[in-house]
Design a protein around this motif. Sequence first.
Motif, PDB file in Angstrom:
ATOM      1  N   UNK A 167       0.887  -1.165   0.000  1.00 23.19           N
ATOM      2  CA  UNK A 167       0.000   0.000   0.000  1.00 23.19           C
ATOM      3  C   UNK A 167       0.923   1.212   0.000  1.00 23.19           C
ATOM      4  N   UNK A 168       0.999   1.875  -1.130  1.00 26.34           N
ATOM      5  CA  UNK A 168       1.924   3.000  -1.298  1.00 26.34           C
ATOM      6  C   UNK A 168       3.331   2.532  -0.921  1.00 26.34           C
ATOM      7  N   UNK A 169       3.947   3.176   0.067  1.00 27.90           N
ATOM      8  CA  UNK A 169       5.322   2.834   0.445  1.00 27.90           C
ATOM      9  C   UNK A 169       5.380   1.877   1.643  1.00 27.90           C
ATOM     10  N   UNK A 170       4.257   1.243   2.005  1.00 27.75           N
ATOM     11  CA  UNK A 170       4.182   0.346   3.162  1.00 27.75           C
ATOM     12  C   UNK A 170       3.714  -1.039   2.731  1.00 27.75           C
ATOM     13  N   UNK A 171       3.793  -1.999   3.640  1.00 30.51           N
ATOM     14  CA  UNK A 171       3.225  -3.325   3.414  1.00 30.51           C
ATOM     15  C   UNK A 171       2.091  -3.531   4.406  1.00 30.51           C
ATOM     16  N   UNK A 172       1.028  -4.131   3.938  1.00 32.54           N
ATOM     17  CA  UNK A 172      -0.151  -4.428   4.740  1.00 32.54           C
ATOM     18  C   UNK A 172      -0.149  -5.939   5.011  1.00 32.54           C
ATOM     19  N   UNK A 232      -0.605   6.363   5.951  1.00 31.47           N
ATOM     20  CA  UNK A 232      -0.730   5.894   4.567  1.00 31.47           C
ATOM     21  C   UNK A 232      -1.931   4.978   4.393  1.00 31.47           C
ATOM     22  N   UNK A 233      -2.207   4.120   5.387  1.00 28.37           N
ATOM     23  CA  UNK A 233      -3.324   3.191   5.281  1.00 28.37           C
ATOM     24  C   UNK A 233      -4.655   3.925   5.280  1.00 28.37           C
ATOM     25  N   UNK A 283      -9.741   2.884   0.410  1.00 27.12           N
ATOM     26  CA  UNK A 283     -10.465   2.216  -0.674  1.00 27.12           C
ATOM     27  C   UNK A 283      -9.594   1.174  -1.369  1.00 27.12           C
ATOM     28  N   UNK A 284      -8.346   1.501  -1.575  1.00 25.65           N
ATOM     29  CA  UNK A 284      -7.409   0.553  -2.197  1.00 25.65           C
ATOM     30  C   UNK A 284      -7.251  -0.687  -1.311  1.00 25.65           C
ATOM     31  N   UNK A 285      -7.132  -0.485  -0.014  1.00 22.51           N
ATOM     32  CA  UNK A 285      -6.989  -1.608   0.916  1.00 22.51           C
ATOM     33  C   UNK A 285      -8.221  -2.499   0.864  1.00 22.51           C
TER      34      UNK A 285
END
Length: 128
Positions: free
Chosen positions: A66-71, A103-104, A109-111
């Motif tokens: 998710x952008x520059x992070x990991x979910x 960021x989350x 919506x993307x998540x």
Amino acid sequence: MNVIAIDVDIICPACSRKALLAADCEITGYMFRPKKITGKASCIHCGYSHPKLTVVNADFYYQFPVADRMFYARNKENLIALRDFFKEHQKWDDELCMDFPKTFYLHREEIVKKIESLLEKQGIEPGA
């Protein structure tokens, strides 16, 4: 010390399919965020078994950028709870609680879409 038994869906070290790690973990504060988890691993696909495997977030089966992070999600139930959390525009309101990265929240919506896509691939209704 608060200890709970958890199940974590992991990437099988032998066949790269979904395996299970059963572990007892210590919880600090309100959030469950251990850096490493050690437990009994087993895979129904290839028969892999390890009595004391240590995993990190990168070994979790449910994960995506998710952008520059990991979910990451521990298991299917956790994935569904996280989907509902972001779908309902919830936010942690306890100052003592370690919150999700900003960021989350910016990419809610993307998540939700990525989680629903993962659930569909598992044969689970997105709205379930």
